[in-house]
Write a protein that holds these residues in place. Sequence first.
Motif: not given
Length: 377
Positions: A27-36
């Motif tokens: 889902d493009d709108a749900r960013v994996d923030e820990p990975a980022t």
Amino acid sequence: MIYNDFQDLKLSALGFGTMRFPTIDGDDARVDEPATQEMVDYAMSHGVNYYDTAWGYHGGNSEPVIGRCLKKYPREQFYLASKFPGYDLSNMDKVEEIFEKQLEKCQVDYFDFYLFHNVCEMNIDEYLDESHGIYAYLMKQKENGRIRHLGFSAHGALPVMRRFLEKYGKDMEFCQLQINYLDWTFQNAKEKVELLEEYGIPVWVMEPLRGGRLASLKPEEAARLTALRPEESVPAWAFRFLQSLHQVCVTLSGMSDLQQMKENIAIYEEARPLNGEEMNTLLDVADGMTRNITVPCTACHYCVSHCPQGLPIPELLNVYNEHRFTGGGFIPAMYVSTLPEEKRPGSCLGCGSCEAVCPQQIHISEAMADFAARLKG
């Protein structure tokens, strides 16, 4: 990390583009923030100091995510860029509202770099219309120190860029373009860079791998490159091409996982520009990618004077080639949407008048019919 001089700054030659963050469940709108966050930490620890975001990336979530990820670092350790979203014409009268919200989302007091986003056929008239107050407002923010450097990004054709530069070029400090060894001739990137050079404007690169298309090649294409540089990976050739262009200051890569980031940063540990033979071979490989699926229009315009509908045939064939190569993409549809209905490919009468004077003997009427069908499909 290689650094390039820009005025009084030293910018990492590789910048982190934040349009393709790792996501959750695709889902493009749900960013994996820990990975980022892991990627940002790796980039910061390996010398990347340029981060590029925008209002619309990841459904509006790119700016807040990169803002949170960079918040742990002293503000003077990174350069942050964002953009006014003029690709959506409903935003044209909202520059102050959007800019203030962007600062809030990114948790900063100023942007190091700020851009008029996606100058193109669709919005050039609106960008040049000063009644919207965009130019005046952004220049005021620059005077106030809330924008340190002002520039623009462009997906439009050369005439559109020329119009923008004729009005605002004296105040533009940098320009972000889609440049890679395929588009050097295929999308006239070379001529666009030369135009910017006339204005003394340095280049920022987007889509160095053309959305991943240049990250892997056919075996026979890769073999030609490997014969010249056995130690170089296929993606590295795309970056070495850009390292060979003296006009390029920052190359943005939309890295979507840590492994991609590690590989790209390793490439930018040293500059290894291409020699003449390598450059010629690479451009010939690029030419081969498009040779059999595109029409060889040279934009002589003989056809235009013989078309009873007055269709902009060379321009339509150019975006038709792009559509055929990419299997779609936003540029062809965007360009055609700016034309009146009577100037679109579906308005071709199939009379053959244009074909009678085409030096390349292109079956223009067939191309127009196919293009119209592809746009509908």
